[in-house]
Design a protein around this motif. Structure first.
Motif, PDB file in Angstrom:
ATOM      1  N   THR A 111       0.838  -1.201   0.000  1.00  0.00           N
ATOM      2  CA  THR A 111       0.000   0.000   0.000  1.00  0.00           C
ATOM      3  C   THR A 111       0.873   1.251   0.000  1.00  0.00           C
ATOM      4  O   THR A 111       0.608   2.203  -0.746  1.00  0.00           O
ATOM      5  CB  THR A 111      -0.950   0.002   1.214  1.00  0.00           C
ATOM      6  N   GLY A 112       1.912   1.255   0.804  1.00  0.00           N
ATOM      7  CA  GLY A 112       2.839   2.379   0.836  1.00  0.00           C
ATOM      8  C   GLY A 112       3.505   2.594  -0.516  1.00  0.00           C
ATOM      9  O   GLY A 112       3.702   3.734  -0.950  1.00  0.00           O
ATOM     10  N   LEU A 113       3.859   1.509  -1.193  1.00  0.00           N
ATOM     11  CA  LEU A 113       4.464   1.600  -2.522  1.00  0.00           C
ATOM     12  C   LEU A 113       3.496   2.259  -3.492  1.00  0.00           C
ATOM     13  O   LEU A 113       3.876   3.159  -4.249  1.00  0.00           O
ATOM     14  CB  LEU A 113       4.870   0.214  -3.034  1.00  0.00           C
ATOM     15  N   LEU A 114       2.244   1.841  -3.472  1.00  0.00           N
ATOM     16  CA  LEU A 114       1.258   2.405  -4.388  1.00  0.00           C
ATOM     17  C   LEU A 114       0.992   3.881  -4.086  1.00  0.00           C
ATOM     18  O   LEU A 114       0.796   4.683  -5.003  1.00  0.00           O
ATOM     19  CB  LEU A 114      -0.027   1.591  -4.361  1.00  0.00           C
ATOM     20  N   ILE A 115       1.009   4.251  -2.820  1.00  0.00           N
ATOM     21  CA  ILE A 115       0.849   5.666  -2.463  1.00  0.00           C
ATOM     22  C   ILE A 115       2.036   6.466  -2.979  1.00  0.00           C
ATOM     23  O   ILE A 115       1.869   7.539  -3.569  1.00  0.00           O
ATOM     24  CB  ILE A 115       0.671   5.827  -0.940  1.00  0.00           C
ATOM     25  N   TYR A 116       3.239   5.955  -2.775  1.00  0.00           N
ATOM     26  CA  TYR A 116       4.445   6.631  -3.265  1.00  0.00           C
ATOM     27  C   TYR A 116       4.388   6.787  -4.787  1.00  0.00           C
ATOM     28  O   TYR A 116       4.623   7.874  -5.328  1.00  0.00           O
ATOM     29  CB  TYR A 116       5.692   5.853  -2.852  1.00  0.00           C
ATOM     30  N   LEU A 117       4.060   5.705  -5.483  1.00  0.00           N
ATOM     31  CA  LEU A 117       4.008   5.749  -6.941  1.00  0.00           C
ATOM     32  C   LEU A 117       2.900   6.668  -7.438  1.00  0.00           C
ATOM     33  O   LEU A 117       3.057   7.353  -8.457  1.00  0.00           O
ATOM     34  CB  LEU A 117       3.843   4.341  -7.511  1.00  0.00           C
ATOM     35  N   GLY A 118       1.780   6.700  -6.733  1.00  0.00           N
ATOM     36  CA  GLY A 118       0.699   7.608  -7.099  1.00  0.00           C
ATOM     37  C   GLY A 118       1.131   9.057  -6.980  1.00  0.00           C
ATOM     38  O   GLY A 118       0.796   9.901  -7.826  1.00  0.00           O
ATOM     39  N   THR A 119       1.898   9.350  -5.954  1.00  0.00           N
ATOM     40  CA  THR A 119       2.428  10.703  -5.773  1.00  0.00           C
ATOM     41  C   THR A 119       3.401  11.051  -6.893  1.00  0.00           C
ATOM     42  O   THR A 119       3.371  12.156  -7.449  1.00  0.00           O
ATOM     43  CB  THR A 119       3.129  10.820  -4.404  1.00  0.00           C
ATOM     44  N   MET A 120       4.266  10.107  -7.256  1.00  0.00           N
ATOM     45  CA  MET A 120       5.203  10.330  -8.348  1.00  0.00           C
ATOM     46  C   MET A 120       4.464  10.502  -9.673  1.00  0.00           C
ATOM     47  O   MET A 120       4.824  11.345 -10.502  1.00  0.00           O
ATOM     48  CB  MET A 120       6.212   9.176  -8.465  1.00  0.00           C
ATOM     49  N   MET A 121       3.398   9.711  -9.883  1.00  0.00           N
ATOM     50  CA  MET A 121       2.611   9.818 -11.107  1.00  0.00           C
ATOM     51  C   MET A 121       1.951  11.196 -11.196  1.00  0.00           C
ATOM     52  O   MET A 121       1.909  11.808 -12.266  1.00  0.00           O
ATOM     53  CB  MET A 121       1.548   8.724 -11.164  1.00  0.00           C
ATOM     54  N   TYR A 122       1.449  11.691 -10.086  1.00  0.00           N
ATOM     55  CA  TYR A 122       0.826  13.020 -10.053  1.00  0.00           C
ATOM     56  C   TYR A 122       1.848  14.087 -10.454  1.00  0.00           C
ATOM     57  O   TYR A 122       1.551  14.971 -11.267  1.00  0.00           O
ATOM     58  CB  TYR A 122       0.275  13.290  -8.652  1.00  0.00           C
ATOM     59  N   ASP A 123       3.057  13.997  -9.905  1.00  0.00           N
ATOM     60  CA  ASP A 123       4.116  14.951 -10.262  1.00  0.00           C
ATOM     61  C   ASP A 123       4.486  14.830 -11.741  1.00  0.00           C
ATOM     62  O   ASP A 123       4.667  15.837 -12.436  1.00  0.00           O
ATOM     63  CB  ASP A 123       5.356  14.734  -9.399  1.00  0.00           C
ATOM     64  N   ALA A 124       4.593  13.598 -12.221  1.00  0.00           N
ATOM     65  CA  ALA A 124       4.942  13.375 -13.625  1.00  0.00           C
ATOM     66  C   ALA A 124       3.852  13.905 -14.548  1.00  0.00           C
ATOM     67  O   ALA A 124       4.153  14.479 -15.603  1.00  0.00           O
ATOM     68  CB  ALA A 124       5.169  11.884 -13.887  1.00  0.00           C
ATOM     69  N   ALA A 125       2.593  13.746 -14.162  1.00  0.00           N
ATOM     70  CA  ALA A 125       1.492  14.248 -14.988  1.00  0.00           C
ATOM     71  C   ALA A 125       1.608  15.760 -15.172  1.00  0.00           C
ATOM     72  O   ALA A 125       1.328  16.286 -16.256  1.00  0.00           O
ATOM     73  CB  ALA A 125       0.153  13.879 -14.365  1.00  0.00           C
ATOM     74  N   GLY A 126       2.035  16.455 -14.140  1.00  0.00           N
ATOM     75  CA  GLY A 126       2.232  17.894 -14.251  1.00  0.00           C
ATOM     76  C   GLY A 126       3.382  18.248 -15.167  1.00  0.00           C
ATOM     77  O   GLY A 126       3.298  19.184 -15.968  1.00  0.00           O
ATOM     78  N   ASP A 127       4.474  17.486 -15.070  1.00  0.00           N
ATOM     79  CA  ASP A 127       5.662  17.758 -15.895  1.00  0.00           C
ATOM     80  C   ASP A 127       5.467  17.330 -17.347  1.00  0.00           C
ATOM     81  O   ASP A 127       6.060  17.908 -18.252  1.00  0.00           O
ATOM     82  CB  ASP A 127       6.888  17.037 -15.334  1.00  0.00           C
ATOM     83  N   LEU A 128       4.671  16.283 -17.561  1.00  0.00           N
ATOM     84  CA  LEU A 128       4.527  15.694 -18.899  1.00  0.00           C
ATOM     85  C   LEU A 128       3.174  16.004 -19.535  1.00  0.00           C
ATOM     86  O   LEU A 128       2.716  15.268 -20.403  1.00  0.00           O
ATOM     87  CB  LEU A 128       4.729  14.176 -18.811  1.00  0.00           C
ATOM     88  N   THR A 129       2.550  17.091 -19.136  1.00  0.00           N
ATOM     89  CA  THR A 129       1.224  17.452 -19.628  1.00  0.00           C
ATOM     90  C   THR A 129       1.168  17.406 -21.154  1.00  0.00           C
ATOM     91  O   THR A 129       1.999  17.990 -21.830  1.00  0.00           O
ATOM     92  CB  THR A 129       0.837  18.864 -19.145  1.00  0.00           C
ATOM     93  N   GLY A 130       0.175  16.662 -21.661  1.00  0.00           N
ATOM     94  CA  GLY A 130      -0.053  16.583 -23.096  1.00  0.00           C
ATOM     95  C   GLY A 130       0.893  15.682 -23.863  1.00  0.00           C
ATOM     96  O   GLY A 130       0.775  15.561 -25.075  1.00  0.00           O
ATOM     97  N   GLN A 131       1.811  15.013 -23.196  1.00  0.00           N
ATOM     98  CA  GLN A 131       2.782  14.172 -23.896  1.00  0.00           C
ATOM     99  C   GLN A 131       2.352  12.715 -23.998  1.00  0.00           C
ATOM    100  O   GLN A 131       2.950  11.960 -24.765  1.00  0.00           O
ATOM    101  CB  GLN A 131       4.140  14.250 -23.192  1.00  0.00           C
ATOM    102  N   HIS A 132       1.353  12.314 -23.211  1.00  0.00           N
ATOM    103  CA  HIS A 132       0.931  10.911 -23.208  1.00  0.00           C
ATOM    104  C   HIS A 132      -0.590  10.823 -23.247  1.00  0.00           C
ATOM    105  O   HIS A 132      -1.264  11.627 -22.611  1.00  0.00           O
ATOM    106  CB  HIS A 132       1.429  10.199 -21.942  1.00  0.00           C
ATOM    107  N   PRO A 133      -1.141   9.826 -23.948  1.00  0.00           N
ATOM    108  CA  PRO A 133      -2.590   9.632 -23.916  1.00  0.00           C
ATOM    109  C   PRO A 133      -3.038   9.187 -22.521  1.00  0.00           C
ATOM    110  O   PRO A 133      -2.227   8.672 -21.745  1.00  0.00           O
ATOM    111  CB  PRO A 133      -2.840   8.535 -24.943  1.00  0.00           C
TER     112      PRO A 133
END
Length: 78
Positions: free
Chosen positions: A41-63
């Motif tokens: 569960t902790g891993l998924l929370i960590y990865l979800g946080t990283m995904m949120y940050d990546a979504a901000g940095d990679l806006t519009g680059q991935h479907p």
């Protein structure tokens, strides 16, 4: 003897600083699974946080859904 270099993300590209693959790369995934062996569960929370940050940095680059597959799908319990 070669020194271990952790496979971490380079922002804002979200590519691995060591191997250049899309992060989390295979070595990073293995290290994260080992580090969070007793706390999926902790891993998924960590990865979800990283995904949120990546979504901000990679806006519009991935479907839609690509980042979820890249960051979360591989880490779900089987």
């Amino acid at each position: 003897m070669p020194r271990y270099r952790p496979h971490i993300a380079a922002r804002p590209s979200w590519r691995c600083r060591v191997c250049g693959a899309a992060w989390p790369c295979s070595p990073a995934r293995l290290a994260l699974l080992g580090e969070y062996r007793e706390n999926r569960t902790g891993l998924l929370i960590y990865l979800g946080t990283m995904m949120y940050d990546a979504a901000g940095d990679l806006t519009g680059q991935h479907p839609p859904g690509v980042l979820a597959d890249r960051f979360l799908t591989w880490a779900r319990p089987r």
